[in-house]
Design a protein around this motif. Sequence first.
Motif, PDB file in Angstrom:
ATOM      1  N   THR A   1       8.921  47.015  34.801  1.00  0.00           N
ATOM      2  CA  THR A   1      10.301  47.333  34.397  1.00  0.00           C
ATOM      3  C   THR A   1      10.917  46.070  33.801  1.00  0.00           C
ATOM      4  OG1 THR A   1      11.481  46.646  36.394  1.00  0.00           O
ATOM      5  CG2 THR A   1      10.431  48.818  36.451  1.00  0.00           C
ATOM      6  N   GLY A   2      12.110  46.175  33.294  1.00  0.00           N
ATOM      7  CA  GLY A   2      12.829  45.001  32.828  1.00  0.00           C
ATOM      8  C   GLY A   2      13.799  44.470  33.854  1.00  0.00           C
ATOM      9  N   ILE A   3      13.632  44.893  35.095  1.00  0.00           N
ATOM     10  CA  ILE A   3      14.587  44.536  36.148  1.00  0.00           C
ATOM     11  C   ILE A   3      14.215  43.193  36.772  1.00  0.00           C
ATOM     12  CG2 ILE A   3      15.519  45.201  38.400  1.00  0.00           C
ATOM     13  CD1 ILE A   3      15.080  48.112  37.585  1.00  0.00           C
ATOM     14  N   THR A   4      15.199  42.336  36.930  1.00  0.00           N
ATOM     15  CA  THR A   4      15.033  41.057  37.621  1.00  0.00           C
ATOM     16  C   THR A   4      15.972  41.017  38.820  1.00  0.00           C
ATOM     17  OG1 THR A   4      14.410  39.871  35.603  1.00  0.00           O
ATOM     18  CG2 THR A   4      15.239  38.547  37.433  1.00  0.00           C
ATOM     19  N   LEU A   5      15.421  40.699  39.972  1.00  0.00           N
ATOM     20  CA  LEU A   5      16.237  40.542  41.172  1.00  0.00           C
ATOM     21  C   LEU A   5      16.770  39.115  41.217  1.00  0.00           C
ATOM     22  CD1 LEU A   5      14.744  43.191  41.806  1.00  0.00           C
ATOM     23  CD2 LEU A   5      14.636  42.458  44.193  1.00  0.00           C
ATOM     24  N   LYS A   6      18.052  38.992  41.463  1.00  0.00           N
ATOM     25  CA  LYS A   6      18.712  37.690  41.450  1.00  0.00           C
ATOM     26  C   LYS A   6      18.579  36.990  42.805  1.00  0.00           C
ATOM     27  CE  LYS A   6      22.184  40.100  40.094  1.00  0.00           C
ATOM     28  NZ  LYS A   6      23.515  40.631  39.658  1.00  0.00           N
ATOM     29  N   ALA A   7      18.649  35.664  42.745  1.00  0.00           N
ATOM     30  CA  ALA A   7      18.566  34.866  43.977  1.00  0.00           C
ATOM     31  C   ALA A   7      19.795  35.079  44.844  1.00  0.00           C
ATOM     32  CB  ALA A   7      18.427  33.391  43.624  1.00  0.00           C
ATOM     33  N   ASN A   8      19.543  35.116  46.155  1.00  0.00           N
ATOM     34  CA  ASN A   8      20.614  35.164  47.164  1.00  0.00           C
ATOM     35  C   ASN A   8      21.516  36.387  47.029  1.00  0.00           C
ATOM     36  OD1 ASN A   8      19.759  32.555  48.150  1.00  0.00           O
ATOM     37  ND2 ASN A   8      20.801  31.661  46.368  1.00  0.00           N
ATOM     38  N   VAL A   9      20.943  37.483  46.561  1.00  0.00           N
ATOM     39  CA  VAL A   9      21.637  38.773  46.471  1.00  0.00           C
ATOM     40  C   VAL A   9      20.851  39.774  47.316  1.00  0.00           C
ATOM     41  CG1 VAL A   9      22.333  40.674  44.965  1.00  0.00           C
ATOM     42  CG2 VAL A   9      22.582  38.296  44.178  1.00  0.00           C
ATOM     43  N   ALA A  10      21.533  40.532  48.139  1.00  0.00           N
ATOM     44  CA  ALA A  10      20.884  41.520  48.991  1.00  0.00           C
ATOM     45  C   ALA A  10      20.686  42.831  48.230  1.00  0.00           C
ATOM     46  CB  ALA A  10      21.711  41.765  50.248  1.00  0.00           C
ATOM     47  N   TYR A  11      19.491  43.427  48.413  1.00  0.00           N
ATOM     48  CA  TYR A  11      19.153  44.720  47.814  1.00  0.00           C
ATOM     49  C   TYR A  11      18.651  45.637  48.918  1.00  0.00           C
ATOM     50  CZ  TYR A  11      19.132  42.052  43.414  1.00  0.00           C
ATOM     51  OH  TYR A  11      19.472  41.258  42.348  1.00  0.00           O
ATOM     52  N   ARG A  12      18.750  46.926  48.671  1.00  0.00           N
ATOM     53  CA  ARG A  12      18.238  47.925  49.609  1.00  0.00           C
ATOM     54  C   ARG A  12      17.094  48.695  48.964  1.00  0.00           C
ATOM     55  NH1 ARG A  12      21.590  52.216  50.829  1.00  0.00           N
ATOM     56  NH2 ARG A  12      22.892  51.753  49.000  1.00  0.00           N
ATOM     57  N   VAL A  13      16.012  48.858  49.732  1.00  0.00           N
ATOM     58  CA  VAL A  13      14.916  49.740  49.336  1.00  0.00           C
ATOM     59  C   VAL A  13      14.931  50.901  50.309  1.00  0.00           C
ATOM     60  CG1 VAL A  13      12.438  49.967  48.944  1.00  0.00           C
ATOM     61  CG2 VAL A  13      13.576  47.782  48.493  1.00  0.00           C
ATOM     62  N   LYS A  14      15.083  52.103  49.764  1.00  0.00           N
ATOM     63  CA  LYS A  14      15.314  53.280  50.606  1.00  0.00           C
ATOM     64  C   LYS A  14      14.411  54.423  50.170  1.00  0.00           C
ATOM     65  CE  LYS A  14      19.188  56.282  52.001  1.00  0.00           C
ATOM     66  NZ  LYS A  14      20.638  56.539  51.814  1.00  0.00           N
ATOM     67  N   THR A  15      13.900  55.168  51.155  1.00  0.00           N
ATOM     68  CA  THR A  15      13.079  56.326  50.813  1.00  0.00           C
ATOM     69  C   THR A  15      13.963  57.455  50.278  1.00  0.00           C
ATOM     70  OG1 THR A  15      13.217  57.190  53.069  1.00  0.00           O
ATOM     71  CG2 THR A  15      11.322  55.796  52.545  1.00  0.00           C
ATOM     72  N   THR A  16      13.394  58.197  49.323  1.00  0.00           N
ATOM     73  CA  THR A  16      14.043  59.384  48.776  1.00  0.00           C
ATOM     74  C   THR A  16      13.005  60.489  48.694  1.00  0.00           C
ATOM     75  OG1 THR A  16      13.502  58.883  46.467  1.00  0.00           O
ATOM     76  CG2 THR A  16      15.529  57.901  47.352  1.00  0.00           C
ATOM     77  N   ALA A  17      13.430  61.659  48.304  1.00  0.00           N
ATOM     78  CA  ALA A  17      12.489  62.776  48.159  1.00  0.00           C
ATOM     79  C   ALA A  17      11.419  62.454  47.125  1.00  0.00           C
ATOM     80  CB  ALA A  17      13.248  64.039  47.773  1.00  0.00           C
ATOM     81  N   GLY A  18      11.802  61.687  46.097  1.00  0.00           N
ATOM     82  CA  GLY A  18      10.852  61.400  45.020  1.00  0.00           C
ATOM     83  C   GLY A  18      10.086  60.109  45.165  1.00  0.00           C
ATOM     84  N   GLY A  19      10.420  59.273  46.141  1.00  0.00           N
ATOM     85  CA  GLY A  19       9.721  58.008  46.308  1.00  0.00           C
ATOM     86  C   GLY A  19      10.603  56.972  46.961  1.00  0.00           C
ATOM     87  N   LEU A  20      10.912  55.901  46.209  1.00  0.00           N
ATOM     88  CA  LEU A  20      11.720  54.804  46.729  1.00  0.00           C
ATOM     89  C   LEU A  20      12.843  54.488  45.750  1.00  0.00           C
ATOM     90  CD1 LEU A  20       8.870  52.370  47.879  1.00  0.00           C
ATOM     91  CD2 LEU A  20      10.252  53.851  49.356  1.00  0.00           C
ATOM     92  N   ALA A  21      14.013  54.260  46.276  1.00  0.00           N
ATOM     93  CA  ALA A  21      15.164  53.881  45.450  1.00  0.00           C
ATOM     94  C   ALA A  21      15.507  52.431  45.729  1.00  0.00           C
ATOM     95  CB  ALA A  21      16.363  54.771  45.756  1.00  0.00           C
ATOM     96  N   LEU A  22      15.896  51.723  44.666  1.00  0.00           N
ATOM     97  CA  LEU A  22      16.308  50.334  44.776  1.00  0.00           C
ATOM     98  C   LEU A  22      17.789  50.241  44.447  1.00  0.00           C
ATOM     99  CD1 LEU A  22      15.582  47.296  45.117  1.00  0.00           C
ATOM    100  CD2 LEU A  22      15.072  47.266  42.656  1.00  0.00           C
TER     101      LEU A  22
END
Length: 283
Positions: free
Chosen positions: A61-82
């Motif tokens: 993907t073209g997505i970059t996660l930034k330093a010192n920022v919290a993200y959530r990875v969560k299960t969904t019906a179709g897979g995983l959501a960020l």
Amino acid sequence: MKRLCAAMLLLSAVFSGLFPAGPAHAEAAAEPVVNVKLVNYLGNQSEVIIEPTDTYSLSGTGITLKANVAYRVKTTAGGLALHEGTKLLGEFSQLRLIPTKPNAVLLVNNRGYLGEMAFVKENGQYVRPVNTVPIEEYLKGVVPNEMPASWNVEALKSQAVAARTYALSYAGATIDDTIRYQVYGGYTWHPNSTKAVEETYGQVLKYNGRLISAVFSASNGGKTESNANAWGGTPLAIFLVILFLGKMTPAGPLTALAISGRRICLPLAPLDWKLNHPLFLCQ
């Protein structure tokens, strides 16, 4: 896991260098890597919080996660959501995060890990991280969790060599971070155990030119066991039956003998339990 004493693995096996040693090691990419499913400290969670200490790219993907920022990875019906806060960054069948710098740390529910991190949906309901990390850095997260890091560095070196040999027997497979394999705490290093790993860089145990089955245990009750007696099959010379005899001291028993088949094996020198690897001569 079924394990015997790490110290005793040094009785009949031969040290071998797996990859170049010395202060100027080859690039980390030249090292074998270990794939570790994170179970022990995480448990089964439908959502995890991740926070990078530096930037990470989301593979494909073209997505970059930034330093010192919290993200959530969560299960969904179709897979995983960020998610970043309340913003949905995307939904994926799986995620693979790649650090832009080799020393970047990714916090997963507040526990740090080096290397790459994949996230998959497990059993239709859990987020399961899988850490891919160079073996030497993996070992720095294993040794202090399998042996007290306050112990003598020579004992820690024995543990490091046994742990390295054991991990390499699963090359190409995915193991987990529990006692089923080896307890791996991620980036929870200790100076003493880190020194032991670095001073045994690349060293493994071989017998007849092949990696041994470097199983180990927390204690042995004063006696080790033959592999044939424990698991069946043909007895292997590296698994001597060791009996610890004589007066007990705070450092351990003063005398010992070993039995290999019908052979009686006596110590080559007075036992030095601080070194934690006595050598025996079999008659």
